[in-house]
Design a protein around this motif. Structure first.
Motif, PDB file in Angstrom:
ATOM      1  N   ASP A 162       0.951  -1.105   0.050  1.00 17.10           N
ATOM      2  CA  ASP A 162      -0.059   0.003  -0.027  1.00 17.10           C
ATOM      3  C   ASP A 162       0.961   1.226  -0.001  1.00 17.10           C
ATOM      4  O   ASP A 162       1.444   1.487   1.008  1.00 17.10           O
TER       5      ASP A 162
ATOM      6  N   TYR B 241     -10.642   1.520   3.706  1.00 15.10           N
ATOM      7  CA  TYR B 241      -9.857   1.389   4.732  1.00 15.10           C
ATOM      8  C   TYR B 241     -10.267   0.897   5.987  1.00 15.10           C
ATOM      9  O   TYR B 241      -9.747   0.152   6.752  1.00 15.10           O
TER      10      TYR B 241
ATOM     11  N   TYR C  92     -11.806  -3.498   5.573  1.00 14.23           N
ATOM     12  CA  TYR C  92     -10.503  -3.977   6.404  1.00 14.23           C
ATOM     13  C   TYR C  92     -10.700  -5.293   6.615  1.00 14.23           C
ATOM     14  O   TYR C  92     -11.626  -6.023   7.143  1.00 14.23           O
TER      15      TYR C  92
END
Length: 274
Positions: free
Chosen positions: A59, A267, A271
């Motif tokens: 990321d 995010y 997740y």
């Protein structure tokens, strides 16, 4: 993973904002300070998934120029986006959560680490507009019988991370049993190993830890304990209105154009423990 308070440095923020206001002499002085800030380490503490945690290195972020620990998460992505919008670079570095506020204005310029806005903290720092609503919760073992505040009052050990609102809540319920450690990773590990009866921390990170320890831990909603709703804010040095206005402007624009919701979905909502 390790607990993480994400501390972030915004290089050039003051210079960019003052230049936009057309202040030539002040702008020049601020440019020098901002250039120096660009080479200064930022503080973090990466054990607060999904807001900040150590990722697998895949990321990457365009405007984060230093991130040796591969820290990722919502707060990191949010600060990357803010950096792009106000034309600055961001540097990230790991540090203990309880050392973040003391480091503001010296080692770091801003802190974006799931930090709850409180009146006590506002005495020493500026906070941005709130960017996330949260509630404390209680993480316990799967077979735990803890269910109420009275149960916590009778607990032998309640794990918390030092300097967090979870610590404040725990001490208000059962100060003698409160066990403060440097990271939520440690508090949760102690829970799994039977050293803690419970851990008090924010709901979303608690759910992330429960996922990581599937079948071993469960999350008890804060409503069972009458916990209040909290709001996260980005912290920065006290009375720095230039930085405050720049960050608030970027946050407002992100919410207005849908970027904020996209980051929440990517995010937080999506997740999964690594």
């Amino acid at each position: 993973m390790k607990k993480r308070a994400v501390s972030v440095i915004l290089a050039g923020l003051m210079a960019a904002s003052l230049a936009a206001c057309g202040s030539s002499s002040s702008s020049g002085a601020s440019t020098t300070a901002a250039t120096e800030a660009a080479t200064t380490a930022a503080g973090l503490n990466a054990t607060f998934p999904p807001f900040e945690y150590v990722g697998d290195g895949t990321d990457t972020f365009d405007d984060i120029t230093s991130n040796e620990g591969n820290v990722t998460g919502f707060d990191v992505a949010m600060m990357n986006e803010i950096g792009k919008r106000i034309g600055v670079t961001v540097e990230i570095e790991d540090m203990d959560f309880d050392g973040i506020i003391p480091a503001l204005g010296s080692k770091i310029d801003v802190a974006a680490t799931g930090m709850t806005i409180t009146d006590e903290r506002k005495e020493s720092v500026n906070f941005s507009d709130p960017y996330y609503d949260a509630t404390q919760s209680v993480l316990v073992s799967e077979d735990s019988t803890i269910a109420t505040e009275d149960d916590l009052k009778n607990a032998s050990a309640i794990g918390v991370q030092a300097g967090t609102t979870g610590e404040t809540v725990a001490r208000g319920i059962n100060d003698a049993a409160t066990v403060s450690v440097k990271s939520f990773n440690q508090a949760v590990a102690d829970l799994v190993n039977g050293k803690n009866d419970a851990v008090i921390l924010d709901q979303v990170p608690a759910e992330a830890f429960a996922t990581s320890y599937s079948g071993q831990l469960k999350v008890l909603d804060g409503s069972q304990f009458n916990f209040d709703t909290e709001q996260y804010g980005i912290a920065m040095p006290k009375d720095d209105e230039v930085m405050l206005n720049a960050i608030n402007g970027a946050l407002a624009a992100m919410k207005a154009d849908g970027t904020y919701d996209t980051l929440v979905e990517q995010y937080i909502s999506s997740y999964s423990a690594e």
